[in-house]
Design a protein around this motif. Structure first.
Motif, PDB file in Angstrom:
ATOM      1  N   SER A 104      47.511  31.447  43.907  1.00 29.32           N
ATOM      2  CA  SER A 104      47.542  32.350  45.044  1.00 29.32           C
ATOM      3  C   SER A 104      48.810  33.190  45.001  1.00 29.32           C
ATOM      4  CB  SER A 104      47.495  31.561  46.359  1.00 29.32           C
ATOM      5  OG  SER A 104      47.528  32.445  47.457  1.00 29.32           O
TER       6      SER A 104
ATOM      7  N   CYS B  84      45.316  38.849  43.395  1.00 28.93           N
ATOM      8  CA  CYS B  84      44.383  38.488  44.472  1.00 28.93           C
ATOM      9  C   CYS B  84      44.728  39.184  45.790  1.00 28.93           C
ATOM     10  CB  CYS B  84      44.348  36.975  44.673  1.00 28.93           C
ATOM     11  SG  CYS B  84      45.960  36.221  44.993  1.00 28.93           S
TER      12      CYS B  84
ATOM     13  N   LEU C 242      40.275  40.583  43.532  1.00 22.52           N
ATOM     14  CA  LEU C 242      39.465  39.380  43.718  1.00 22.52           C
ATOM     15  C   LEU C 242      38.142  39.498  42.972  1.00 22.52           C
ATOM     16  CD1 LEU C 242      40.250  38.815  47.487  1.00 22.52           C
ATOM     17  CD2 LEU C 242      40.843  37.233  45.637  1.00 22.52           C
TER      18      LEU C 242
ATOM     19  N   PHE D 154      38.535  30.893  41.970  1.00 18.71           N
ATOM     20  CA  PHE D 154      39.640  31.777  42.299  1.00 18.71           C
ATOM     21  C   PHE D 154      40.007  31.620  43.770  1.00 18.71           C
ATOM     22  CE2 PHE D 154      35.813  34.170  43.053  1.00 18.71           C
ATOM     23  CZ  PHE D 154      36.070  35.123  44.028  1.00 18.71           C
TER      24      PHE D 154
ATOM     25  N   THR E 264      42.260  33.386  47.272  1.00 15.90           N
ATOM     26  CA  THR E 264      42.787  34.599  47.885  1.00 15.90           C
ATOM     27  C   THR E 264      44.304  34.557  47.972  1.00 15.90           C
ATOM     28  OG1 THR E 264      42.744  33.730  50.140  1.00 15.90           O
ATOM     29  CG2 THR E 264      40.720  34.759  49.325  1.00 15.90           C
TER      30      THR E 264
ATOM     31  N   TYR F 238      40.829  39.153  54.308  1.00 17.66           N
ATOM     32  CA  TYR F 238      40.364  38.128  53.376  1.00 17.66           C
ATOM     33  C   TYR F 238      39.175  37.351  53.939  1.00 17.66           C
ATOM     34  CZ  TYR F 238      44.718  39.436  51.194  1.00 17.66           C
ATOM     35  OH  TYR F 238      45.722  40.176  50.631  1.00 17.66           O
TER      36      TYR F 238
END
Length: 314
Positions: A22, A26, A32, A43, A45, A82
């Motif tokens: 993180s 991202c 993303l 993956f 955020t 997000y």
């Protein structure tokens, strides 16, 4: 037969254990999406605060021969940005694992508020609470304050029922491993992520006789090759102490399949890549996958489970 990197994590299946760390690649939905289309198994955020943050003045990140130094100041696009992305991802990709959702409030109250919003949302993925951030000026980062860590987790699990892991800073003393383990084992955590960068390092440009980043008079978090031995030590220390239901995500100094193999050997289940992802971009996951498979094939391992956590002593 070629080795399989298939990984089971929190009742979900991943093609391989690799993720971004993180904070790296991202920040935006474009980044993303690039991660989702890469060879990364999963993956996560950018750590979100309630509102958008610009972060610290630049230069705030600097690549150095053996890694990186940064003092980013939690730049991010804000919680709703997000949240909208992960909910949209879930809807469009119902057969895929949703992204991990990272939050890092600037206070205890903000962390609790953000987690309540996740609890009340339709998000069904994994949340990561970043405890490796300072919340109060003049105080250490949360995870170095053991009483505060216990207080936060007690309050969180009064209402939070979804999968939750915590991102931890590095620890350097067996007593601290033991104290933190005693705290973490009291809660229904899904995982711990070891480690965030080693805090407050200093890198010098000797030609100009200056520091290389602007914030904090040049002091910043150290990542890359510099931190791998510390990361491996933290992965191993927590793997051998925590309740087996609490998994380990290994982060720190992963730039090759060999580094990944060592993290897995120490007990990690998933692996996050930061500094080297920043340098190479998402194509790094193709290389890491091939290099790890090559090592496993040479050693005769068909699956990661055959060697995970089986580090030998002398």
């Amino acid at each position: 037969m070629s080795a399989s990197l298939h990984t089971s994590f929190l009742h979900s299946s991943y093609d391989n254990p690799f993720m971004n760390a993180s904070g790296v690649h991202c920040m935006t939905t474009k980044e993303l999406e690039e991660l989702s289309e890469s060879k990364a198994g999963g993956f996560i955020t950018k750590s979100a605060t309630t509102l958008q943050r610009d972060g610290n003045p630049e230069p705030r990140y600097f690549s150095v021969p053996l890694g990186s130094i940064n003092s980013m100041g939690l730049p991010n696009a804000g919680f709703e940005y997000y949240m909208s992305y992960v909910l949209d991802y879930q809807e469009k990709n119902p057969n895929l694992n949703p992204p991990f959702f990272s939050v890092a409030g600037m206070s205890v109250e903000e962390n609790l508020k953000l987690l309540r919003r996740i609890q009340d949302s339709e998000f069904y993925g994994v949340t990561e609470l970043n405890l490796s951030c300072p919340n109060v000026p003049g105080k250490p980062q949360v995870a170095y304050d053991f009483e505060l860590t216990k207080e936060i987790l007690t309050k969180v699990f009064e209402f939070f029922k979804k999968p939750l892991g915590v991102k931890l800073p590095p620890y350097f003393d067996f007593a601290h491993f033991n104290i933190m383990t005693d705290i973490l084992n009291q809660f229904p955590l899904c995982y711990v992520n070891c480690i965030n960068s080693i805090g407050n390092g200093l890198y010098i440009d000797s030609e100009n006789e200056s520091v290389v980043i602007r914030p904090k008079d040049g002091f910043g978090g150290i990542g890359g090759d510099y931190v791998k031995p510390t990361a491996l030590a933290n992965v191993r220390a927590f793997y051998t102490r925590l309740n087996p239901n609490i998994k380990i995500i290994g982060t720190g100094g992963i730039r090759s399949g060999q580094d990944a193999f060592e993290h897995l050997l120490c007990g990690a289940t998933m692996l996050q890549v930061g500094t080297e992802l920043y340098k190479e971009g998402p194509s790094i996951f193709d290389r890491l996958e091939c290099e790890l498979k090559d090592i496993m094939n040479k050693k005769g391992y068909a699956t990661i489970d055959e060697f995970r956590g089986k580090l030998k002593g002398l």
